[in-house]
Design an enzyme around this catalytic site. Sequence first.
Site, PDB file in Angstrom:
ATOM      1  N   LYS A  22      56.995   6.385  18.479  1.00 62.91           N
ATOM      2  CA  LYS A  22      57.350   6.367  17.049  1.00 62.91           C
ATOM      3  C   LYS A  22      58.135   7.614  16.692  1.00 62.91           C
ATOM      4  O   LYS A  22      59.168   7.556  16.023  1.00 62.91           O
ATOM      5  CB  LYS A  22      56.083   6.313  16.207  1.00 62.91           C
ATOM      6  CG  LYS A  22      56.297   6.608  14.729  1.00 62.91           C
ATOM      7  CD  LYS A  22      55.031   6.522  13.899  1.00 62.91           C
ATOM      8  CE  LYS A  22      54.196   7.738  13.953  1.00 62.91           C
ATOM      9  NZ  LYS A  22      54.629   8.822  13.054  1.00 62.91           N
ATOM     10  N   ASN A  23      57.683   8.775  17.187  1.00 66.53           N
ATOM     11  CA  ASN A  23      58.300  10.033  16.761  1.00 66.53           C
ATOM     12  C   ASN A  23      59.587  10.355  17.503  1.00 66.53           C
ATOM     13  O   ASN A  23      60.214  11.377  17.244  1.00 66.53           O
ATOM     14  CB  ASN A  23      57.283  11.173  16.856  1.00 66.53           C
ATOM     15  CG  ASN A  23      56.169  10.991  15.832  1.00 66.53           C
ATOM     16  OD1 ASN A  23      56.295  10.159  14.919  1.00 66.53           O
ATOM     17  ND2 ASN A  23      55.088  11.726  15.989  1.00 66.53           N
ATOM     18  N   CYS A 117      51.001  15.582   1.584  1.00 64.66           N
ATOM     19  CA  CYS A 117      50.422  14.381   2.186  1.00 64.66           C
ATOM     20  C   CYS A 117      48.999  14.764   2.589  1.00 64.66           C
ATOM     21  O   CYS A 117      48.588  15.908   2.430  1.00 64.66           O
ATOM     22  CB  CYS A 117      51.227  13.920   3.389  1.00 64.66           C
ATOM     23  SG  CYS A 117      50.993  14.989   4.775  1.00 64.66           S
ATOM     24  N   ARG A 122      53.308  20.373   3.820  1.00 63.39           N
ATOM     25  CA  ARG A 122      54.429  19.927   4.661  1.00 63.39           C
ATOM     26  C   ARG A 122      55.788  20.097   3.977  1.00 63.39           C
ATOM     27  O   ARG A 122      56.504  19.140   3.684  1.00 63.39           O
ATOM     28  CB  ARG A 122      54.192  18.478   5.105  1.00 63.39           C
ATOM     29  CG  ARG A 122      52.885  18.388   5.889  1.00 63.39           C
ATOM     30  CD  ARG A 122      52.623  17.031   6.424  1.00 63.39           C
ATOM     31  NE  ARG A 122      53.510  16.751   7.557  1.00 63.39           N
ATOM     32  CZ  ARG A 122      53.553  15.565   8.136  1.00 63.39           C
ATOM     33  NH1 ARG A 122      52.813  14.588   7.661  1.00 63.39           N
ATOM     34  NH2 ARG A 122      54.357  15.335   9.139  1.00 63.39           N
ATOM     35  N   ASP A 305      48.391  15.758  16.917  1.00 64.39           N
ATOM     36  CA  ASP A 305      48.243  14.316  16.661  1.00 64.39           C
ATOM     37  C   ASP A 305      47.159  13.680  17.510  1.00 64.39           C
ATOM     38  O   ASP A 305      46.841  12.516  17.331  1.00 64.39           O
ATOM     39  CB  ASP A 305      49.557  13.571  16.918  1.00 64.39           C
ATOM     40  CG  ASP A 305      50.595  13.930  15.893  1.00 64.39           C
ATOM     41  OD1 ASP A 305      51.774  13.595  16.091  1.00 64.39           O
ATOM     42  OD2 ASP A 305      50.230  14.565  14.890  1.00 64.39           O
ATOM     43  N   ARG A 397      51.031   2.336  10.478  1.00 65.45           N
ATOM     44  CA  ARG A 397      52.224   3.199  10.513  1.00 65.45           C
ATOM     45  C   ARG A 397      52.524   3.656  11.939  1.00 65.45           C
ATOM     46  O   ARG A 397      53.663   3.986  12.252  1.00 65.45           O
ATOM     47  CB  ARG A 397      51.998   4.448   9.645  1.00 65.45           C
ATOM     48  CG  ARG A 397      51.843   4.171   8.177  1.00 65.45           C
ATOM     49  CD  ARG A 397      51.811   5.447   7.383  1.00 65.45           C
ATOM     50  NE  ARG A 397      52.983   6.278   7.668  1.00 65.45           N
ATOM     51  CZ  ARG A 397      53.195   7.458   7.082  1.00 65.45           C
ATOM     52  NH1 ARG A 397      52.318   7.923   6.207  1.00 65.45           N
ATOM     53  NH2 ARG A 397      54.263   8.173   7.362  1.00 65.45           N
TER      54      ARG A 397
HETATM   55  C1  EPZ Z   1      56.231  15.804  13.437  1.00 62.39           C
HETATM   56  O1  EPZ Z   1      56.082  16.028  12.047  1.00 62.39           O
HETATM   57  C2  EPZ Z   1      55.526  14.494  13.715  1.00 62.39           C
HETATM   58  N1  EPZ Z   1      56.170  13.435  12.950  1.00 62.39           N
HETATM   59  C3  EPZ Z   1      54.047  14.620  13.318  1.00 62.39           C
HETATM   60  O2  EPZ Z   1      53.405  13.401  13.695  1.00 62.39           O
HETATM   61  C4  EPZ Z   1      53.422  15.760  14.113  1.00 62.39           C
HETATM   62  O3  EPZ Z   1      52.084  15.931  13.688  1.00 62.39           O
HETATM   63  C5  EPZ Z   1      54.208  17.054  13.869  1.00 62.39           C
HETATM   64  O4  EPZ Z   1      55.599  16.845  14.201  1.00 62.39           O
HETATM   65  C6  EPZ Z   1      53.697  18.206  14.718  1.00 62.39           C
HETATM   66  O5  EPZ Z   1      53.752  17.864  16.057  1.00 62.39           O
HETATM   67  C7  EPZ Z   1      57.347  12.949  13.378  1.00 62.39           C
HETATM   68  O6  EPZ Z   1      57.895  13.376  14.382  1.00 62.39           O
HETATM   69  C8  EPZ Z   1      57.939  11.841  12.562  1.00 62.39           C
HETATM   70  P1  EPZ Z   1      56.583  19.979  11.853  1.00 62.39           P
HETATM   71  P2  EPZ Z   1      56.929  17.202  11.324  1.00 62.39           P
HETATM   72  O7  EPZ Z   1      57.832  20.133  11.064  1.00 62.39           O
HETATM   73  O8  EPZ Z   1      58.289  17.280  11.890  1.00 62.39           O
HETATM   74  C9  EPZ Z   1      55.247  23.300   8.785  1.00 62.39           C
HETATM   75  C10 EPZ Z   1      52.115  11.488  13.385  1.00 62.39           C
HETATM   76  O9  EPZ Z   1      50.901  11.331  13.280  1.00 62.39           O
HETATM   77  N2  EPZ Z   1      56.645  23.244   8.328  1.00 62.39           N
HETATM   78  O10 EPZ Z   1      56.567  20.389  13.283  1.00 62.39           O
HETATM   79  O11 EPZ Z   1      56.775  17.014   9.871  1.00 62.39           O
HETATM   80  C11 EPZ Z   1      54.493  22.032   8.396  1.00 62.39           C
HETATM   81  O12 EPZ Z   1      54.007  22.170   7.070  1.00 62.39           O
HETATM   82  C12 EPZ Z   1      52.816  12.604  12.648  1.00 62.39           C
HETATM   83  O13 EPZ Z   1      52.851  10.768  14.126  1.00 62.39           O
HETATM   84  C13 EPZ Z   1      57.078  24.166   7.374  1.00 62.39           C
HETATM   85  O14 EPZ Z   1      56.321  25.008   6.910  1.00 62.39           O
HETATM   86  O15 EPZ Z   1      56.082  18.474  11.788  1.00 62.39           O
HETATM   87  C14 EPZ Z   1      53.394  21.969   9.405  1.00 62.39           C
HETATM   88  O16 EPZ Z   1      52.325  22.795   8.992  1.00 62.39           O
HETATM   89  C15 EPZ Z   1      51.852  13.367  11.755  1.00 62.39           C
HETATM   90  N3  EPZ Z   1      58.366  24.108   6.940  1.00 62.39           N
HETATM   91  C16 EPZ Z   1      54.039  22.560  10.663  1.00 62.39           C
HETATM   92  O17 EPZ Z   1      55.192  23.287  10.218  1.00 62.39           O
HETATM   93  C17 EPZ Z   1      59.252  23.187   7.423  1.00 62.39           C
HETATM   94  O18 EPZ Z   1      60.427  23.200   6.998  1.00 62.39           O
HETATM   95  C18 EPZ Z   1      54.488  21.535  11.670  1.00 62.39           C
HETATM   96  O19 EPZ Z   1      55.407  20.709  11.035  1.00 62.39           O
HETATM   97  C19 EPZ Z   1      58.801  22.256   8.382  1.00 62.39           C
HETATM   98  C20 EPZ Z   1      57.490  22.310   8.825  1.00 62.39           C
END
Ligand code: EPZ
Length: 426
Positions: A22-23, A117, A122, A305, A397
């Site tokens: 998915k990701n 969320c 996020r 995850d 999802r």
């Molecule tokens: C991706 O989300 C995945 N989703 C998530 O999977 C996964 O949990 C996450 O990466 C971490 O591995 C997809 O790929 C669609 P991040 P993403 O940006 O990109 C902070 C699932 O269950 N952050 O690496 O949103 C954020 O708040 C989902 O399949 C900022 O502060 O994750 C979080 O605490 C859930 N500012 C951390 O970084 C930003 O601009 C990790 O977020 C971006 C992120």
Amino acid sequence: MDRIVVTGGNRLEGRVAVAGAKNSVLPMIAAALLTDDQVNLFDIPPLDDVFTIGEVLQRLGADVRLHQPGTVTIRAGDLESCEAPYDLVRKMRASALVMGPLLARLGRAKLPLPGGCAIGSRPIDLHIKGLRALGAIIEAGHGFFEARAGRLRGNRLYLDYPSVGATENLLMAATLAEGVTVIENAAEEPEVADLAALLRKMGARILGAGTKVIRVEGVERLGGASHRAIPDRIEAGTYMVAAAITGGDVYVANAMAEHLDPVIAKLTECGALVIEDAGGVRVVGPDRPRATNVKTLPYPGFPTDMQPQFMALLTLADGSSVITETVFENRFMHVPEFERMGAEIIADGRTAIVKGVPRLSGAPVRATDLRAGAALVLAGLAAEGETDVWGVHHLDRGYVNIEGKLRSLGAKVARVEDRLLARRSS
Ligand code: EPZ
């Protein structure tokens, strides 16, 4: 609201196959915006999140078609809009991934400010900071980001946190920027490397995807391509834990062991036997798992995850385990639900102490997000009696037909439609 009803006690045995990641698929669909040629994606799981981002692209004016089995074709010819619609972005944060491609292709993008969320606030500040460094002018107002740019200009970008989404958004934007972009402290997740593999087939010049430093040399335009997504390592890990928590013996076909090192290491520490071969991974569960400690980290660390699913296993361990969640600030929403099933857990901030109990008892519980929902189903597989998991829409999802796949392994699982809702909607 539909629910999944699990009757615990069966050892899972047999073979289950995982679908495309998915990701990986979500950013790949967004990447199709970078060209007016057709992009063909194979092994695409029919998940709600996939339909949502497909609808976002349709609202932008792209032609998106889902063919059977699992093929999506996208032709983002004449885009009519640059606005990702609020009602869809609200449903799925990954919609932010259209921002980089829209800026690179059209020079403008309008995106609703991300809501929070269940698992945390996020923000997308790292996406915005990087796109500004590539020359975009981005203002926030009235609940939207308004972005515009001439041709983006390559730059040296440092990510304060190895954000997966920010890495993917900036990588896509950089492919059409003028000059060279270097992304430092980039996310190393396999899905980033998979996205880069598609972009390279489209004509992008990328080195280092999947490592901490990614180098992109911008080109004038990108063309169409065909690509098959890598298998979903989180779906695979979920079924591996299903084998471990029921003391079963399951072969997870298509699982790529090299993407699952931390999960395999932790399952082994818990006493499971994990056997890898070219086609997948076999897991033989222990009679009772041993306790172990887990700390979630960006790849190649233990994946956040998989944290709820692993907590389900550790609630039944012979001993106490410490789980530390370093990626999201609020990813223990499943703890009170496990406690309703008899688990003994003390969660404080980003740390949870799980005192293993000899048995769980089935209970009505509520899924708060995608992975918490899967974890509750796993707990139900091992619990005595019946567990009703409410909030199945979260599961849909990220998991295709989880109840059917578990049933094929010998689990007693059924999806119960909410008759009242069904009557109302008919
Ligand atoms: C991706 O989300 C995945 N989703 C998530 O999977 C996964 O949990 C996450 O990466 C971490 O591995 C997809 O790929 C669609 P991040 P993403 O940006 O990109 C902070 C699932 O269950 N952050 O690496 O949103 C954020 O708040 C989902 O399949 C900022 O502060 O994750 C979080 O605490 C859930 N500012 C951390 O970084 C930003 O601009 C990790 O977020 C971006 C992120």
